[in-house]
Design an enzyme around this catalytic site. Structure first.
Site, PDB file in Angstrom:
ATOM      1  N   CYS A 126       0.803  -1.234   0.000  1.00  0.00           N
ATOM      2  CA  CYS A 126       0.000   0.000   0.000  1.00  0.00           C
ATOM      3  C   CYS A 126       0.831   1.277   0.000  1.00  0.00           C
ATOM      4  CB  CYS A 126      -0.973  -0.006   1.166  1.00  0.00           C
ATOM      5  SG  CYS A 126      -0.256  -0.522   2.720  1.00  0.00           S
ATOM      6  N   HIS A 239      -1.576   6.662   4.171  1.00  0.00           N
ATOM      7  CA  HIS A 239      -0.111   6.667   4.211  1.00  0.00           C
ATOM      8  C   HIS A 239       0.389   7.924   3.477  1.00  0.00           C
ATOM      9  CE1 HIS A 239      -0.347   2.724   5.768  1.00  0.00           C
ATOM     10  NE2 HIS A 239       0.180   2.005   4.786  1.00  0.00           N
TER      11      HIS A 239
HETATM   12  C1  11C Z   1       1.815  -1.691   6.390  1.00  0.00           C
HETATM   13  N1  11C Z   1       2.205  -1.650   4.012  1.00  0.00           N
HETATM   14  O1  11C Z   1       1.453  -0.505   6.316  1.00  0.00           O
HETATM   15  C2  11C Z   1       2.057  -2.518   5.167  1.00  0.00           C
HETATM   16  C3  11C Z   1       0.939  -3.496   5.030  1.00  0.00           C
HETATM   17  O2  11C Z   1       3.094  -6.414   1.991  1.00  0.00           O
HETATM   18  O3  11C Z   1       0.992  -6.081   1.717  1.00  0.00           O
HETATM   19  C4  11C Z   1       0.941  -4.290   3.751  1.00  0.00           C
HETATM   20  C5  11C Z   1       1.949  -5.391   3.751  1.00  0.00           C
HETATM   21  C6  11C Z   1       2.011  -6.016   2.397  1.00  0.00           C
HETATM   22  O4  11C Z   1       1.990  -2.277   7.458  1.00  0.00           O
END
Ligand code: 11C
Ligand code: A2P
Length: 339
Positions: A126, A239
């Site tokens: 993400c 994010h």
């Molecule tokens: C997080 N981006 O914010 C990560 C979650 O490899 O799909 C997603 C982890 C992934 O913790």
């Protein structure tokens, strides 16, 4: 077509169901799957009540498209089973992303990679998706040599348990109690944590390595140098990425704003004099990748700096997965079986 959602009870799964209601309000040919713990739980989608089923090897015989957003081990176990059963698997985990036989797709950037899938398509991490959404249009101005991306990631990236932990821990710490981290590696209330996922031998975390490897794969650009520092912040949803790009030739902020504003799925919010720039509270719930603070990078004559924000559960996960399904149907890349 029959759509299965593995992880329907989770943070991304619930967002997927919300978007199914929004995008296909008549569609009720669904199968809601989760762990044994949720079997029998009732959930309403598009006016119909569904009982959540335990995910098993037999879950996919009547399924055309399976969205998997559970634990990585669940993807490893059920992804190949669902593909073998003839479903197009759209997987949200890191299990298959770097497999050369599996396309890793953001439709606005590399939708054409859907043409060579072998039953499984991965969606990026993400924090990778919003990065490539802004890098891709800017490559039209000049090839990119180097990307430095430092993230501020909300707790929903780590799932529903981490969201509950931020809420409960904030209350506890406010009242003088102990933080007692569980879903996060350190206290998250009133703190920031420079660790998402585990560390590799290089000193980068796996989350950072994902941003490096995945963005090159999606952009078909192994030559771009990428560095990332991924940080967890006490925010529930969205994010952010402080993004620094080095081009072969200088690109002006004005040119960048123009290219970004023409990119489907990207919105430029850039009027710092009026305090207009993207923030998580505004991006949450929106489909778009927002970009602002676009300026010349003071440290490099061919550099640009910018601030990118997106809802990690929407374009970062559920929406990207649904757009892949739509794009795959459009391209004739789904070999549906239900009538
Ligand atoms: C997080 N981006 O914010 C990560 C979650 O490899 O799909 C997603 C982890 C992934 O913790
Ligand atoms: P369950 O609610 O039954 O535990 P989140 O990302 O918010 O943490 O959600 C994780 C999702 O993954 C949930 O829907 C969860 O279902 C699902 N899940 C966990 N374990 C399994 C499993 N063994 N099989 C299928 N889904 C699972």
């Amino acid at each position: 077509m029959k759509l299965a959602i593995v992880g329907a009870t989770g943070a991304v799964g619930q967002e997927t169901l919300r978007l199914i209601e929004e995008r296909y309000p008549q569609h009720d040919n669904l199968k809601l799957l989760a762990s044994k713990r949720s079997a029998g739980r009732k959930m309403d989608v598009n006016g119909k009540t569904f009982a959540v089923e335990e995910t098993t090897d037999d879950s996919f015989s009547d399924v055309d498209i399976a969205f998997i957003s559970a634990r990585t081990e669940d993807s490893r176990r059920f992804g190949p089973v669902a593909a073998q059963a003839g479903a197009l698997v759209i997987d949200d985990s890191s299990a298959f992303r770097m497999d050369p036989a599996v396309p890793l797709v953001v439709p606005e950037v590399n939708g054409e990679d859907l043409d060579w899938h072998n039953g499984i398509v991965s969606i990026p991490n993400c924090s990778t998706t919003p990065l490539v959404m802004v890098v891709h249009p800017l490559r039209q101005a000049s090839p990119i040599r180097r990307i430095v991306a430092d993230t501020y990631q909300s707790v929903s990236g780590a799932g529903g348990a981490a969201m509950n932990e931020l809420r409960d821990q904030t209350r506890t710490v406010m009242h003088g109690g102990p933080a007692e981290p569980d879903a996060q590696p350190q206290q998250i209330a009133f703190n920031v944590i420079p660790q998402i996922d585990s560390f590799t031998e290089s000193g980068y975390t796996r989350e950072e390595q994902k941003m490096i490897d995945e963005s090159r794969k999606i952009l078909h650009a192994p030559e771009i140098a990428v560095s990332a520092t991924c940080v967890r912040v006490p925010v529930f949803v969205s994010h952010c990425i402080a993004t620094h790009l080095e081009f072969e030739e200088a690109v002006s902020p004005g040119e960048a704003r123009e290219l970004l504003s023409e990119m489907p799925g990207v919105k430029v919010l850039d009027d710092p004099g009026s305090s207009v720039y993207p923030m998580p509270v505004d991006a949450a719930g929106s489909n778009d990748v927002f970009v602002g603070r676009i300026r010349k990078d003071a440290s490099h004559s061919n550099g640009l700096a910018m601030w990118v924000v997106t809802d990690n559960l929407v374009k970062g996960a559920a929406l990207n997965a649904l757009q892949i399904a739509e794009n795959a149907v459009f391209r004739g890349a789904v070999h549906g079986k239900s009538k």
